[in-house]
Design a protein around this motif. Structure first.
Motif, short mmCIF file in Angstrom:
data_model
loop_
_atom_site.label_atom_id
_atom_site.label_comp_id
_atom_site.label_asym_id
_atom_site.label_seq_id
_atom_site.Cartn_x
_atom_site.Cartn_y
_atom_site.Cartn_z
N ALA A 29 32.29 -0.22 18.02
CA ALA A 29 33.73 -0.18 18.29
C ALA A 29 34.13 1.17 18.84
O ALA A 29 34.95 1.28 19.78
N ASP A 30 33.56 2.25 18.29
CA ASP A 30 33.83 3.59 18.82
C ASP A 30 33.30 3.72 20.25
O ASP A 30 33.94 4.34 21.11
N TYR A 31 32.13 3.17 20.50
CA TYR A 31 31.54 3.21 21.84
C TYR A 31 32.45 2.53 22.85
O TYR A 31 32.67 3.03 23.95
N SER A 32 33.03 1.40 22.45
CA SER A 32 33.95 0.68 23.33
C SER A 32 35.18 1.52 23.63
O SER A 32 35.63 1.60 24.78
N ARG B 130 20.11 3.81 13.95
CA ARG B 130 19.22 2.89 14.66
C ARG B 130 17.78 3.00 14.17
O ARG B 130 17.11 1.97 13.94
N GLU B 131 17.30 4.21 14.00
CA GLU B 131 15.89 4.39 13.59
C GLU B 131 15.67 3.91 12.16
O GLU B 131 14.65 3.29 11.86
N VAL B 132 16.63 4.20 11.28
CA VAL B 132 16.51 3.71 9.90
C VAL B 132 16.48 2.19 9.87
O VAL B 132 15.63 1.57 9.20
N MET C 92 23.53 -6.24 22.37
CA MET C 92 22.26 -6.12 21.65
C MET C 92 22.45 -6.34 20.14
O MET C 92 21.64 -7.01 19.50
N MET C 93 23.53 -5.79 19.59
CA MET C 93 23.78 -5.98 18.17
C MET C 93 24.08 -7.44 17.84
O MET C 93 23.74 -7.92 16.76
N LEU C 94 24.71 -8.14 18.78
CA LEU C 94 24.95 -9.56 18.56
C LEU C 94 23.64 -10.30 18.40
O LEU C 94 23.47 -11.13 17.49
N GLY C 95 22.68 -10.02 19.27
CA GLY C 95 21.36 -10.63 19.15
C GLY C 95 20.66 -10.25 17.86
O GLY C 95 20.04 -11.09 17.19
N VAL C 96 20.77 -8.98 17.48
CA VAL C 96 20.18 -8.51 16.22
C VAL C 96 20.73 -9.30 15.05
O VAL C 96 19.99 -9.79 14.19
N TYR D 286 19.19 -1.26 22.08
CA TYR D 286 20.45 -0.73 21.53
C TYR D 286 20.44 0.78 21.75
O TYR D 286 19.57 1.49 21.24
N SER D 287 21.39 1.31 22.51
CA SER D 287 21.31 2.68 23.04
C SER D 287 21.95 3.74 22.17
O SER D 287 21.81 4.93 22.46
#
Length: 515
Positions: free
Chosen positions: A388-391, A334-336, A235-239, A468-469
């Motif tokens: 990266a932390d999520y991964s 994310r919200e900001v 999702m971030m790649l698309g963003v 993006y979760s």
């Protein structure tokens, strides 16, 4: 052994941020002026310039994953990423000087030279900026500290943006004695020298605290497999792709907007009424008094309007950056990021309704756009570090550079497409650099490229962000889980288990190294 969440000193944050200041002296120039440089200074046709920017940029984009693999597998006594900042400092400066040089070649020779130097620049940029960006993900494990590092970093980036978008054209005219061709070369040489010094300072003042254990390192196949299963990364790649299409498109069109759309008579009156002209007269007089007769602000109204337009927006972006960390700590990155993009896109669309003579309205819209867009700037790279932390959280493997490389791949794609769109739209709508007054069709194209087109790409970027979760709650959950793993690993090292004992999950933990 100190915790990987230790507070980062102000000196280290400033030292790190100087690397982004250096990189952005070139990056901001590419976004704002590469199309203008090719069409109006080096006299390359708009359609051809579009092809160079797109083709060269995409070549550089596909180098990013390769560079990510290389960086993740670099092991030196200085760390994985810091050495690349040092090793690429001089090549980066040299590539910038060559890309903005104007050797007197034939039309075909100019095209070949422009393509070769553009490709060289984007390749070196990848080799420099990918490790630099990845460095922020291993300086600390604290997400709040990362928010702070990002705020410092992008304040420095805004200073670069101010220098480029406000002062580059005037400096080119001053250093070139009215000749932009000569002036561009001299200014880029100065920026290259400054950049080399700042990159060296970044290398000397920063420290890598989070590095994988040797038994945690993954194969290239595992890295790519992890990426393909990492939904926040996708999702971030698309963003990023559509965000940087937007940034490059609107940023590259500003100079044409003031040169060919805004009414010069109304603009001159506006600058006089707000005291800008008086300020410049006083500045010029002060320079003359101290003997700097060559440093006189150019008399061109469009250049003055363009510079003030960007100056006010950049100041407002810096104000937005100052509030971003506090908001992110409260409601999450994310919200900001999402609401900053939505509101700033709304103001971007408002340019469509501004008449050429409505100079006050044009400046007001840009100020408001800059304020809300500034909120998003530090969040982007902090969110990538979170990915990266999520991964690591999901896969028990740390692959910082491959994740950042994929994101910078998206940035390069966006930059290439956006820059190519600037030149392509100008060509499609009949732009002719040799004429004083452009046709109504061309002016309409410039207006659309300043308002409607970037709003569409902004909207697509927000659409990706909806999926993006990693929200505020997940940020806290990931940080706590990873910190617990790291401390357990340290305890296991202090109190080693019997030789016959196997510790499950031991291969998945990160430790800190003292440098």
């Amino acid at each position: 052994m100190k915790a990987v969440t230790e507070k980062i000193s102000v000196v280290e944050k400033i030292g790190y941020s100087l690397g982004d200041l250096a990189a952005n002296l070139i990056f901001q120039t590419l976004m704002a002026f590469i199309a203008f440089f090719y069409t109006d200074i080096y006299k390359i046709p708009p359609v051809t310039a579009s092809a160079i920017i797109f083709g060269g940029g995409m070549f550089g984009a596909f180098f990013n994953p390769v560079m990510g693999i290389i960086a993740d597998r670099t092991n030196t006594r200085w760390g994985k990423f810091r050495p690349w900042v040092l090793w690429t400092a001089i090549p980066f400066g040299l590539s910038a000087i060559l890309a903005f040089a104007t050797p007197n070649f034939s039309p075909t020779g100019k095209i070949i030279y422009a393509l070769a130097t553009y490709v060289f620049l984007v390749l070196v940029y990848s080799a420099n900026n990918l490790p630099y960006s990845s460095l922020s993900g291993v300086m600390t494990g604290s997400m709040q500290q990362r928010n702070s590092i990002s705020a410092y970093r992008f304040t420095a980036a805004m200073i670069s943006q101010f220098i480029i978008q406000v002062l580059l054209l005037p400096l080119a005219l001053i250093f070139g004695d009215g000749d932009k061709t000569v002036g561009f070369g001299k200014v880029m040489t100065m920026f290259a020298i400054i950049g080399i010094v700042f990159f060296i300072i970044t290398f000397l003042t920063t420290k890598e605290r989070i590095v994988p254990e040797k038994d945690q390192e993954a194969t290239v196949k595992q890295d790519l497999s992890d990426l393909s299963k990492n939904r926040p990364w996708l999702m971030m790649l698309g963003v990023i792709v559509f965000l940087f299409i937007t940034v490059s498109l609107k940023g590259g069109m500003y100079v044409y907007y003031f040169q060919d759309f805004v009414n010069r008579e109304k603009l001159g009156l506006f600058l006089e009424n707000i005291g800008f002209n008086g300020f410049i007269d006083g500045l010029n007089a002060a320079f003359v008094k101290i003997g700097l007769h060559g440093f006189q602000w150019p008399e061109d109204i469009a250049t003055s309007g363009f510079s003030l337009f960007n100056a006010l927006a950049t100041i407002c972006m810096i104000i937005g950056i100052m509030f971003s960390k506090r908001l992110a700590d409260r409601i999450g990155k994310r919200e900001v990021f999402k609401w900053g993009i939505i509101i700033s896109a709304t103001f971007q669309l408002s340019f469509f309704f501004c008449a050429p003579g409505a100079v006050g309205a044009i400046f007001l819209v840009q100020i408001l756009h800059g304020l809300f867009y500034g909120l998003t700037i530090p969040m982007l790279w902090a969110m990538i570090a979170d990915v990266a932390d999520y991964s690591e959280w999901k896969n028990n493997r740390r692959a910082t550079a491959i994740i950042f490389s994929a994101m910078i791949f998206g940035l390069k794609v966006g930059l290439s497409v956006g820059g190519a769109l600037v030149a392509g739209i100008l060509g499609w709508f009949g732009y002719a650099e040799q004429v004083v007054v452009q046709s109504d069709t061309t002016v309409l194209g410039i207006k659309l490229a300043m308002s409607v087109f970037p709003t569409i790409t902004f909207a697509i970027s927000v659409a990706f962000l909806m999926f993006y979760s990693i929200d505020k709650n997940m940020e806290v959950q990931i940080e706590k889980a990873l910190e617990e793993r790291r401390w357990k690993k340290k305890e296991n090292k202090i109190q080693p288990a019997p030789a016959t004992t196997n510790l499950p999950g031991a291969n998945s933990i990160l430790t800190e190294v003292e440098i």
